[in-house]
Design an enzyme around this catalytic site. Sequence first.
Site, PDB file in Angstrom:
ATOM      1  N   ASN A  18      69.740  18.751  18.590  1.00 14.83           N
ATOM      2  CA  ASN A  18      69.602  17.605  19.466  1.00 14.83           C
ATOM      3  C   ASN A  18      68.927  16.526  19.047  1.00 14.83           C
ATOM      4  O   ASN A  18      67.750  16.480  19.018  1.00 14.83           O
ATOM      5  CB  ASN A  18      69.346  18.078  20.884  1.00 14.83           C
ATOM      6  CG  ASN A  18      69.075  16.867  21.818  1.00 14.83           C
ATOM      7  OD1 ASN A  18      69.700  15.831  21.588  1.00 14.83           O
ATOM      8  ND2 ASN A  18      68.340  17.063  22.915  1.00 14.83           N
ATOM      9  N   LYS A  20      68.152  13.652  20.163  1.00 15.17           N
ATOM     10  CA  LYS A  20      67.437  12.810  20.902  1.00 15.17           C
ATOM     11  C   LYS A  20      67.499  11.408  20.812  1.00 15.17           C
ATOM     12  O   LYS A  20      68.589  10.946  20.196  1.00 15.17           O
ATOM     13  CB  LYS A  20      66.038  13.256  21.329  1.00 15.17           C
ATOM     14  CG  LYS A  20      65.918  14.854  21.635  1.00 15.17           C
ATOM     15  CD  LYS A  20      64.637  15.216  21.947  1.00 15.17           C
ATOM     16  CE  LYS A  20      64.494  16.722  22.426  1.00 15.17           C
ATOM     17  NZ  LYS A  20      63.382  17.116  22.918  1.00 15.17           N
ATOM     18  N   HIS A 110      69.965  18.280  30.405  1.00 13.11           N
ATOM     19  CA  HIS A 110      68.825  18.660  29.428  1.00 13.11           C
ATOM     20  C   HIS A 110      67.610  18.393  30.272  1.00 13.11           C
ATOM     21  O   HIS A 110      67.446  17.323  31.325  1.00 13.11           O
ATOM     22  CB  HIS A 110      68.806  17.595  28.431  1.00 13.11           C
ATOM     23  CG  HIS A 110      67.735  17.984  27.250  1.00 13.11           C
ATOM     24  ND1 HIS A 110      66.512  17.581  27.478  1.00 13.11           N
ATOM     25  CD2 HIS A 110      67.903  18.767  26.255  1.00 13.11           C
ATOM     26  CE1 HIS A 110      65.938  17.999  26.526  1.00 13.11           C
ATOM     27  NE2 HIS A 110      66.749  18.729  25.632  1.00 13.11           N
ATOM     28  N   GLU A 112      64.872  16.927  29.823  1.00 15.16           N
ATOM     29  CA  GLU A 112      64.447  15.454  29.866  1.00 15.16           C
ATOM     30  C   GLU A 112      65.192  14.671  30.739  1.00 15.16           C
ATOM     31  O   GLU A 112      64.851  13.700  31.291  1.00 15.16           O
ATOM     32  CB  GLU A 112      64.574  14.876  28.501  1.00 15.16           C
ATOM     33  CG  GLU A 112      63.356  15.401  27.367  1.00 15.16           C
ATOM     34  CD  GLU A 112      63.814  15.385  25.838  1.00 15.16           C
ATOM     35  OE1 GLU A 112      62.937  15.986  25.114  1.00 15.16           O
ATOM     36  OE2 GLU A 112      64.852  14.762  25.528  1.00 15.16           O
ATOM     37  N   GLU A 182      65.792  26.115  28.469  1.00 11.67           N
ATOM     38  CA  GLU A 182      64.939  25.633  28.001  1.00 11.67           C
ATOM     39  C   GLU A 182      63.558  25.788  28.711  1.00 11.67           C
ATOM     40  O   GLU A 182      63.447  25.266  29.876  1.00 11.67           O
ATOM     41  CB  GLU A 182      64.942  24.113  28.095  1.00 11.67           C
ATOM     42  CG  GLU A 182      66.045  23.643  27.131  1.00 11.67           C
ATOM     43  CD  GLU A 182      66.398  22.117  27.476  1.00 11.67           C
ATOM     44  OE1 GLU A 182      65.990  21.311  26.783  1.00 11.67           O
ATOM     45  OE2 GLU A 182      66.590  21.614  28.591  1.00 11.67           O
ATOM     46  N   GLY A 188      55.162  21.003  24.488  1.00 11.46           N
ATOM     47  CA  GLY A 188      53.973  20.145  24.731  1.00 11.46           C
ATOM     48  C   GLY A 188      52.859  20.149  25.701  1.00 11.46           C
ATOM     49  O   GLY A 188      52.116  19.640  26.155  1.00 11.46           O
ATOM     50  N   SER A 228      60.797  24.351  21.065  1.00  7.37           N
ATOM     51  CA  SER A 228      60.049  24.273  20.021  1.00  7.37           C
ATOM     52  C   SER A 228      60.518  25.405  18.917  1.00  7.37           C
ATOM     53  O   SER A 228      59.613  25.895  18.280  1.00  7.37           O
ATOM     54  CB  SER A 228      58.471  24.882  20.233  1.00  7.37           C
ATOM     55  OG  SER A 228      57.916  23.924  21.202  1.00  7.37           O
TER      56      SER A 228
END
Length: 271
Positions: A18, A20, A110, A112, A182, A188, A228
Amino acid sequence: MTTSTNGQFDRKPLIAGNWKMNMDHVQGITLLQKLAWTLEDAKHDFNRVEVAVFPPFTDLRGVQTLVAGDDLPVVYGGQDLSPEDSGAFTGDISGAFLSKLGARYVLVGHSERRAIHGETDELLSRKVAAAYRHSMVPVLCVGEGLEVRQAGRHVEHTLEQLRSSLAGLDAAQAAHLVVAYEPVWAIGTGEVAGPEDAQEMASALRAELVKIYDADTAAGIRLLYGGSVKAANAAAIMRGADVDGLLVGGASLDAAEFANIIRFEHHLVTD
């Protein structure tokens, strides 16, 4: 990682990159060319491990032209789609447009999109339906945030996302579904998700798919892990009996690194 008696995978592994909101159309073509050359030099067997990329919308025509012109054995998809087919929906992307560009897959839900754009499971169920309406395979993304994980509700939370997002989807359609887990809490945050976390959730997802549909349908649905992912941990994650592939983010922007992830089988023997 499930294998049959002839040494082939029961479910063909899917390694998906992906991109992004990275790579303009020129950069995207260059990246895909480098990836293809790297895998060709490594004699990668695309019949054994499927490779997909999810470029920004503006890159898709260039990717389509490169894939067709050079006969690349790489498939591609959209990063999102509208639940609507056409109309006054400024900025949205119709599944019909993606399908016309040869997209085989499309990401739905997703993390995000859920976090930044507030996408709900009800909306995502409509997007899943739109993907099938235009002959694309939805890659449905599910997963929990840090607070949910710390409260020990990660399995319950993720399975509820799965059930709600698949509302109205019949077994015949679900047979072609891809689900990507995910762990948002591991992206992060300084926390680390390991192969055991990936397998735990993949096993729970498959068991839930048995309840929603049936054992045969659930056995054929590919479950990916995304969070990650790097070449250094890809093989360990792929050892999970219910993990059928990887959804790779930043590492897919480096052709050499992504190629090593795709070639995870090479590391299964040595890791």
